[in-house]
Design a protein around this motif. Structure first.
Motif, PDB file in Angstrom:
ATOM      1  N   PHE A 102       4.461   3.226  15.860  1.00 19.46           N
ATOM      2  CA  PHE A 102       4.493   3.010  14.538  1.00 19.46           C
ATOM      3  C   PHE A 102       5.626   4.096  14.054  1.00 19.46           C
ATOM      4  O   PHE A 102       5.348   4.921  13.498  1.00 19.46           O
ATOM      5  CB  PHE A 102       3.330   3.080  13.784  1.00 19.46           C
ATOM      6  CG  PHE A 102       3.336   2.723  12.456  1.00 19.46           C
ATOM      7  CD1 PHE A 102       3.977   1.816  11.749  1.00 19.46           C
ATOM      8  CD2 PHE A 102       2.372   3.327  11.675  1.00 19.46           C
ATOM      9  CE1 PHE A 102       4.001   1.336  10.688  1.00 19.46           C
ATOM     10  CE2 PHE A 102       2.553   3.239  10.225  1.00 19.46           C
ATOM     11  CZ  PHE A 102       3.235   2.294   9.660  1.00 19.46           C
TER      12      PHE A 102
ATOM     13  N   TYR B 190       3.103  -6.791   8.560  1.00 17.10           N
ATOM     14  CA  TYR B 190       2.240  -5.398   8.313  1.00 17.10           C
ATOM     15  C   TYR B 190       2.489  -5.158   6.815  1.00 17.10           C
ATOM     16  O   TYR B 190       3.385  -4.907   6.311  1.00 17.10           O
ATOM     17  CB  TYR B 190       3.036  -4.231   9.175  1.00 17.10           C
ATOM     18  CG  TYR B 190       2.181  -3.189   9.317  1.00 17.10           C
ATOM     19  CD1 TYR B 190       1.161  -2.669   8.088  1.00 17.10           C
ATOM     20  CD2 TYR B 190       2.351  -2.174  10.171  1.00 17.10           C
ATOM     21  CE1 TYR B 190       0.508  -1.564   8.171  1.00 17.10           C
ATOM     22  CE2 TYR B 190       1.732  -1.120  10.239  1.00 17.10           C
ATOM     23  CZ  TYR B 190       0.626  -0.777   9.254  1.00 17.10           C
ATOM     24  OH  TYR B 190      -0.064   0.566   9.329  1.00 17.10           O
TER      25      TYR B 190
ATOM     26  N   ASP C  39       1.392  -2.696   3.929  1.00 18.61           N
ATOM     27  CA  ASP C  39       1.005  -1.210   4.060  1.00 18.61           C
ATOM     28  C   ASP C  39       1.198  -0.768   2.553  1.00 18.61           C
ATOM     29  O   ASP C  39       2.445  -0.858   2.071  1.00 18.61           O
ATOM     30  CB  ASP C  39       2.208  -0.630   5.027  1.00 18.61           C
ATOM     31  CG  ASP C  39       1.407   0.842   5.292  1.00 18.61           C
ATOM     32  OD1 ASP C  39       0.550   1.065   4.418  1.00 18.61           O
ATOM     33  OD2 ASP C  39       2.167   1.384   6.241  1.00 18.61           O
TER      34      ASP C  39
ATOM     35  N   SER D  92       0.560   5.611   3.610  1.00 13.90           N
ATOM     36  CA  SER D  92      -0.544   6.341   4.051  1.00 13.90           C
ATOM     37  C   SER D  92      -0.969   7.264   3.074  1.00 13.90           C
ATOM     38  O   SER D  92      -0.189   8.046   2.100  1.00 13.90           O
ATOM     39  CB  SER D  92       0.287   7.290   5.211  1.00 13.90           C
ATOM     40  OG  SER D  92      -1.181   7.982   5.734  1.00 13.90           O
ATOM     41  N   GLY D  93      -2.326   7.285   2.677  1.00 11.20           N
ATOM     42  CA  GLY D  93      -3.056   8.138   1.734  1.00 11.20           C
ATOM     43  C   GLY D  93      -2.584   7.347   0.295  1.00 11.20           C
ATOM     44  O   GLY D  93      -2.793   8.053  -0.721  1.00 11.20           O
TER      45      GLY D  93
ATOM     46  N   GLY E   4      -2.889  -1.997   5.913  1.00 14.51           N
ATOM     47  CA  GLY E   4      -3.257  -0.477   5.927  1.00 14.51           C
ATOM     48  C   GLY E   4      -2.765   0.329   4.757  1.00 14.51           C
ATOM     49  O   GLY E   4      -2.234  -0.528   3.831  1.00 14.51           O
ATOM     50  N   GLY E   5      -3.027   1.461   4.723  1.00 12.33           N
ATOM     51  CA  GLY E   5      -2.698   2.243   3.603  1.00 12.33           C
ATOM     52  C   GLY E   5      -3.941   2.425   2.578  1.00 12.33           C
ATOM     53  O   GLY E   5      -4.342   1.513   1.798  1.00 12.33           O
ATOM     54  N   GLY E   6      -4.373   3.546   2.568  1.00  5.71           N
ATOM     55  CA  GLY E   6      -5.322   4.062   1.523  1.00  5.71           C
ATOM     56  C   GLY E   6      -6.782   3.371   1.806  1.00  5.71           C
ATOM     57  O   GLY E   6      -7.574   3.454   0.777  1.00  5.71           O
TER      58      GLY E   6
ATOM     59  N   VAL F 184      -6.324   2.462   9.669  1.00  7.87           N
ATOM     60  CA  VAL F 184      -6.897   3.619   8.929  1.00  7.87           C
ATOM     61  C   VAL F 184      -6.158   5.080   9.686  1.00  7.87           C
ATOM     62  O   VAL F 184      -6.568   5.129  10.833  1.00  7.87           O
ATOM     63  CB  VAL F 184      -8.321   3.570   9.009  1.00  7.87           C
ATOM     64  CG1 VAL F 184      -8.774   4.801   8.127  1.00  7.87           C
ATOM     65  CG2 VAL F 184      -9.139   2.186   8.137  1.00  7.87           C
ATOM     66  N   GLY F 185      -5.609   5.933   8.964  1.00  8.98           N
ATOM     67  CA  GLY F 185      -5.236   6.959   9.172  1.00  8.98           C
ATOM     68  C   GLY F 185      -5.997   8.010   8.615  1.00  8.98           C
ATOM     69  O   GLY F 185      -6.855   8.735   9.054  1.00  8.98           O
ATOM     70  N   ASN F 186      -5.635   8.336   7.321  1.00 10.21           N
ATOM     71  CA  ASN F 186      -6.072   9.257   6.531  1.00 10.21           C
ATOM     72  C   ASN F 186      -7.553   9.660   6.048  1.00 10.21           C
ATOM     73  O   ASN F 186      -8.119  10.824   6.701  1.00 10.21           O
ATOM     74  CB  ASN F 186      -5.572   9.152   5.146  1.00 10.21           C
ATOM     75  CG  ASN F 186      -4.549  10.151   4.769  1.00 10.21           C
ATOM     76  OD1 ASN F 186      -4.616  11.202   4.301  1.00 10.21           O
ATOM     77  ND2 ASN F 186      -3.149   9.575   4.873  1.00 10.21           N
TER      78      ASN F 186
HETATM   79  C1  1GP Z   1      -0.125   4.062   6.889  1.00  5.52           C
HETATM   80  O1  1GP Z   1      -1.339   1.884   6.857  1.00  5.52           O
HETATM   81  C2  1GP Z   1      -1.385   3.188   7.494  1.00  5.52           C
HETATM   82  O2  1GP Z   1       1.075   3.549   7.340  1.00  5.52           O
HETATM   83  C3  1GP Z   1      -2.608   3.950   7.113  1.00  5.52           C
HETATM   84  O3  1GP Z   1      -2.608   4.554   5.801  1.00  5.52           O
HETATM   85  O4  1GP Z   1      -3.478   6.884   6.467  1.00  5.52           O
HETATM   86  O5  1GP Z   1      -4.079   5.717   4.084  1.00  5.52           O
HETATM   87  O6  1GP Z   1      -5.140   5.104   6.112  1.00  5.52           O
HETATM   88  P1  1GP Z   1      -3.902   5.706   5.659  1.00  5.52           P
END
Ligand code: 1GP
Length: 252
Positions: free
Chosen positions: A79, A174, A176, A179-180, A204-206, A226-228
């Protein structure tokens, strides 16, 4: 799995299965620390590992992916935040075109520069219509991309953008929030987009809770990233994965 990651994603969609992807940011983890994450991912039945970030200042992308490959068979999808983030050790690449923005470099310019290198990599190249949605505050991606995100309540803009992306030949869409993100993408927008496109939809994202992951899937997302939240609490992997997979049978 050098070939076939995209086919795998498509087949899961066709079977009405939902997929759960964990985002690994090489800037936030050392290759030697990846063992715990891959153990948890294996146990939880995570479907894909996304590797990348908007910046990737560290210089150990290859090492991270090699470490992951030694510990799990979960497909690794790049990614990338920039064309330099290509590793032939991964399985596939999200070849992102920022279709929500009007920055020509991120729509096509960087692709022209990276195309020969990307082709040589042997990765499964998955053209992806990348849509950044306003997440309530500037995120790294919204700042770095120098492009306005789609306002979070403009469902019609999101759906027309996704539709155009699909008709232009993108294999994935995608959405998004970055992130965070303070505010993840509303289900109503996900539903509006999912109702119009036929290619798999990544969201994704948050996303902080299994409940939100589940609701996004019910609204029509095919893959949740999911990342954060998992960086903060790796134990969430199991619940998130279970929630996403449970949504397969209950999509509204
Ligand atoms: C970011 O979609 C991803 O590009 C994941 O986001 O880290 O907020 O989960 P998060």
């Amino acid at each position: 799995m050098q070939q076939g990651t995209y086919q795998h994603i498509r087949e899961r969609k066709k079977a009405r299965q939902k997929s759960f992807a964990v985002l690994v940011d090489p800037d936030k983890v050392q290759p030697t620390e990846l063992g715990r994450l891959t153990d948890l991912a294996n146990e939880a039945g995570v479907d894909y590992l996304l590797v990348g970030g908007s910046l990737v200042i560290s210089n150990h992308l290859d090492e991270c992916i090699i470490a992951i490959r030694e510990q799990t068979d979960i497909p690794v999808i790049l990614f990338p935040g920039s064309p330099s983030q290509v590793s032939r050790h991964a399985d596939a690449l999200l070849y992102l075109s920022l279709i929500s923005g009007r920055n020509a470099e991120l729509l096509i310019g960087q692709h022209v520069i990276s195309a020969p290198f990307v082709r040589k990599s042997g990765l499964d190249i998955m053209s992806t219509g990348y849509m950044v949605i306003d997440g309530g505050a500037p995120t790294t991606v919204s700042y770095i991309s120098n492009a306005s995100p789609i306002p979070h309540d403009k469902n019609e803009i999101a759906l027309c953008t996704a539709l155009a992306g699909e008709m232009l030949g993108m294999k994935l869409i995608y959405m998004d929030a970055g992130s965070g993100a303070r505010r993840p993408i509303p289900e109503a927008m996900i539903a509006a987009v999912a109702g119009q496109i036929t290619v798999p939809l990544i969201v994704g994202g948050g996303i902080q809770t299994p409940e939100k992951a589940y609701r996004n899937c019910r609204a029509g997302a095919d893959m949740i990233v999911v990342g954060n939240a998992i960086e903060k609490d790796p134990g969430l992997i199991r619940e998130m994965s279970a929630a996403v997979h449970a949504a397969a049978h209950t999509e509204a």
